[in-house]
Design a protein around this motif. Sequence first.
Motif, PDB file in Angstrom:
ATOM      1  N   MET A   1       0.982  -1.218   0.005  1.00 38.76           N
ATOM      2  CA  MET A   1      -0.058  -0.002  -0.187  1.00 38.76           C
ATOM      3  C   MET A   1       0.915   1.283  -0.162  1.00 38.76           C
ATOM      4  SD  MET A   1      -2.755   1.332   2.855  1.00 38.76           S
ATOM      5  CE  MET A   1      -3.721  -0.023   2.655  1.00 38.76           C
ATOM      6  N   TYR A   2       0.611   2.418  -0.763  1.00 39.64           N
ATOM      7  CA  TYR A   2       1.501   3.517  -0.780  1.00 39.64           C
ATOM      8  C   TYR A   2       0.931   4.373   0.275  1.00 39.64           C
ATOM      9  CZ  TYR A   2       3.062   7.907  -2.594  1.00 39.64           C
ATOM     10  OH  TYR A   2       3.553   9.170  -2.562  1.00 39.64           O
ATOM     11  N   HIS A   3       1.890   5.138   0.958  1.00 40.26           N
ATOM     12  CA  HIS A   3       1.768   5.742   2.206  1.00 40.26           C
ATOM     13  C   HIS A   3       2.423   7.239   2.086  1.00 40.26           C
ATOM     14  CE1 HIS A   3       1.643   6.402   6.939  1.00 40.26           C
ATOM     15  NE2 HIS A   3       2.836   6.755   6.542  1.00 40.26           N
ATOM     16  N   GLU A   4       1.719   8.016   2.376  1.00 39.07           N
ATOM     17  CA  GLU A   4       2.689   9.521   2.671  1.00 39.07           C
ATOM     18  C   GLU A   4       2.362   9.987   3.988  1.00 39.07           C
ATOM     19  OE1 GLU A   4       1.307  11.260  -1.772  1.00 39.07           O
ATOM     20  OE2 GLU A   4       0.417  11.887  -0.204  1.00 39.07           O
ATOM     21  N   GLU A   5       3.425  10.954   4.338  1.00 38.03           N
ATOM     22  CA  GLU A   5       3.260  11.696   5.849  1.00 38.03           C
ATOM     23  C   GLU A   5       3.919  12.737   5.604  1.00 38.03           C
ATOM     24  OE1 GLU A   5       5.877  10.283   9.792  1.00 38.03           O
ATOM     25  OE2 GLU A   5       4.652   8.546   8.791  1.00 38.03           O
ATOM     26  N   LYS A   6       3.292  13.690   6.781  1.00 33.45           N
ATOM     27  CA  LYS A   6       3.598  15.214   6.770  1.00 33.45           C
ATOM     28  C   LYS A   6       3.775  15.331   8.389  1.00 33.45           C
ATOM     29  CE  LYS A   6       3.070  19.915   5.888  1.00 33.45           C
ATOM     30  NZ  LYS A   6       4.002  20.066   6.925  1.00 33.45           N
ATOM     31  N   THR A   7       4.744  15.872   8.638  1.00 29.48           N
ATOM     32  CA  THR A   7       4.906  16.502  10.293  1.00 29.48           C
ATOM     33  C   THR A   7       4.401  17.858  10.227  1.00 29.48           C
ATOM     34  OG1 THR A   7       6.645  14.873  10.459  1.00 29.48           O
ATOM     35  CG2 THR A   7       6.279  16.492  12.121  1.00 29.48           C
ATOM     36  N   PHE A   8       3.494  17.987  11.325  1.00 27.07           N
ATOM     37  CA  PHE A   8       3.354  19.242  11.965  1.00 27.07           C
ATOM     38  C   PHE A   8       3.634  19.558  13.376  1.00 27.07           C
ATOM     39  CE2 PHE A   8       0.080  21.875  14.223  1.00 27.07           C
ATOM     40  CZ  PHE A   8       0.279  23.162  13.970  1.00 27.07           C
ATOM     41  N   ARG A   9       4.118  20.508  13.838  1.00 22.51           N
ATOM     42  CA  ARG A   9       4.635  20.635  15.194  1.00 22.51           C
ATOM     43  C   ARG A   9       3.947  21.678  15.674  1.00 22.51           C
ATOM     44  NH1 ARG A   9      10.559  19.047  14.217  1.00 22.51           N
ATOM     45  NH2 ARG A   9      10.288  16.671  14.450  1.00 22.51           N
ATOM     46  N   LEU A  10       3.333  21.365  16.884  1.00 23.55           N
ATOM     47  CA  LEU A  10       2.920  22.445  17.635  1.00 23.55           C
ATOM     48  C   LEU A  10       3.795  22.435  19.126  1.00 23.55           C
ATOM     49  CD1 LEU A  10       0.756  24.577  18.646  1.00 23.55           C
ATOM     50  CD2 LEU A  10      -0.779  22.727  19.338  1.00 23.55           C
ATOM     51  N   ARG A  11       4.510  23.314  19.135  1.00 21.24           N
ATOM     52  CA  ARG A  11       5.757  23.273  20.334  1.00 21.24           C
ATOM     53  C   ARG A  11       5.086  24.162  21.477  1.00 21.24           C
ATOM     54  NH1 ARG A  11      11.435  22.393  20.416  1.00 21.24           N
ATOM     55  NH2 ARG A  11      10.996  21.608  18.475  1.00 21.24           N
ATOM     56  N   VAL A  12       5.133  23.605  22.708  1.00 17.90           N
ATOM     57  CA  VAL A  12       4.751  24.444  23.786  1.00 17.90           C
ATOM     58  C   VAL A  12       6.012  24.721  24.746  1.00 17.90           C
ATOM     59  CG1 VAL A  12       3.382  24.623  25.769  1.00 17.90           C
ATOM     60  CG2 VAL A  12       2.399  23.760  23.810  1.00 17.90           C
ATOM     61  N   THR A  13       6.459  25.651  24.771  1.00 19.01           N
ATOM     62  CA  THR A  13       7.625  25.857  25.598  1.00 19.01           C
ATOM     63  C   THR A  13       7.093  26.664  27.120  1.00 19.01           C
ATOM     64  OG1 THR A  13       9.177  26.281  23.981  1.00 19.01           O
ATOM     65  CG2 THR A  13       9.746  27.402  26.136  1.00 19.01           C
ATOM     66  N   LEU A  14       7.602  25.804  28.012  1.00 20.44           N
ATOM     67  CA  LEU A  14       7.212  26.518  29.513  1.00 20.44           C
ATOM     68  C   LEU A  14       8.265  27.378  30.119  1.00 20.44           C
ATOM     69  CD1 LEU A  14       5.952  22.966  31.039  1.00 20.44           C
ATOM     70  CD2 LEU A  14       4.524  24.612  29.835  1.00 20.44           C
ATOM     71  N   GLU A  15       7.855  28.399  30.511  1.00 19.39           N
ATOM     72  CA  GLU A  15       8.804  29.481  31.241  1.00 19.39           C
ATOM     73  C   GLU A  15       8.337  29.749  32.454  1.00 19.39           C
ATOM     74  OE1 GLU A  15       9.606  32.610  28.521  1.00 19.39           O
ATOM     75  OE2 GLU A  15      10.721  31.380  27.110  1.00 19.39           O
ATOM     76  N   ALA A  16       9.127  30.045  33.401  1.00 21.31           N
ATOM     77  CA  ALA A  16       8.674  30.568  34.696  1.00 21.31           C
ATOM     78  C   ALA A  16       9.695  31.608  35.269  1.00 21.31           C
ATOM     79  CB  ALA A  16       8.635  29.573  35.925  1.00 21.31           C
ATOM     80  N   SER A  17       9.079  32.795  35.796  1.00 17.90           N
ATOM     81  CA  SER A  17      10.326  33.989  36.257  1.00 17.90           C
ATOM     82  C   SER A  17      10.162  33.958  37.396  1.00 17.90           C
ATOM     83  CB  SER A  17       9.719  35.299  35.508  1.00 17.90           C
ATOM     84  OG  SER A  17      10.006  35.141  34.082  1.00 17.90           O
ATOM     85  N   PHE A  18      11.230  34.233  38.195  1.00 16.01           N
ATOM     86  CA  PHE A  18      11.449  34.325  39.582  1.00 16.01           C
ATOM     87  C   PHE A  18      12.019  35.688  40.198  1.00 16.01           C
ATOM     88  CE2 PHE A  18      10.805  29.730  38.694  1.00 16.01           C
ATOM     89  CZ  PHE A  18       9.924  29.199  39.335  1.00 16.01           C
ATOM     90  N   PRO A  19      11.907  36.136  41.451  1.00 19.00           N
ATOM     91  CA  PRO A  19      12.669  37.292  41.789  1.00 19.00           C
ATOM     92  C   PRO A  19      14.051  36.967  41.904  1.00 19.00           C
ATOM     93  CG  PRO A  19      11.454  36.356  43.494  1.00 19.00           C
ATOM     94  CD  PRO A  19      10.978  35.675  42.382  1.00 19.00           C
ATOM     95  N   ASP A  20      14.973  37.961  41.791  1.00 16.63           N
ATOM     96  CA  ASP A  20      16.204  37.927  41.947  1.00 16.63           C
ATOM     97  C   ASP A  20      16.887  37.219  42.871  1.00 16.63           C
ATOM     98  OD1 ASP A  20      16.534  39.357  39.529  1.00 16.63           O
ATOM     99  OD2 ASP A  20      17.003  41.317  40.367  1.00 16.63           O
ATOM    100  N   ASP A  21      16.020  37.309  44.192  1.00 13.74           N
ATOM    101  CA  ASP A  21      16.948  36.610  45.230  1.00 13.74           C
ATOM    102  C   ASP A  21      16.115  35.153  45.599  1.00 13.74           C
ATOM    103  OD1 ASP A  21      14.051  37.102  45.986  1.00 13.74           O
ATOM    104  OD2 ASP A  21      14.316  37.665  47.915  1.00 13.74           O
ATOM    105  N   TYR A  22      15.569  34.644  44.339  1.00 11.24           N
ATOM    106  CA  TYR A  22      15.197  33.177  44.189  1.00 11.24           C
ATOM    107  C   TYR A  22      16.412  32.410  44.450  1.00 11.24           C
ATOM    108  CZ  TYR A  22      13.035  28.925  42.510  1.00 11.24           C
ATOM    109  OH  TYR A  22      12.676  27.662  42.407  1.00 11.24           O
TER     110      TYR A  22
END
Length: 90
Positions: A1-22
């Motif tokens: 059987m013939y097969h085709e494929e395509k990739t689509f990426r939905l990337r989630v980057t997690l970030e957190a910011s903290f005070p300077d004295d963390y």
Amino acid sequence: MYHEEKTFRLRVTLEASFPDDYDGEEDESNWIREWESRIKPHLIKSVFDCLRQQRGWSSHIRNRGLSPTDEIEIVVSKDFSKPAPLDFER
């Protein structure tokens, strides 16, 4: 059987910011646990809810060996080798 494929990426980057004295591990990475336990499951459920509404398409999670905390691959497929379902809504 013939097969085709395509990739689509939905990337989630997690970030957190903290005070300077963390000091590094004070919050014990609670922000990551919140993502893993509450936000990510809701996001994945929403994606699958949307995909289930697409007639003629199927979807499932594929594991490529990476930890699910780092990657979740969703395979969305359409099988043209089967007859198209009748559409009575037209």
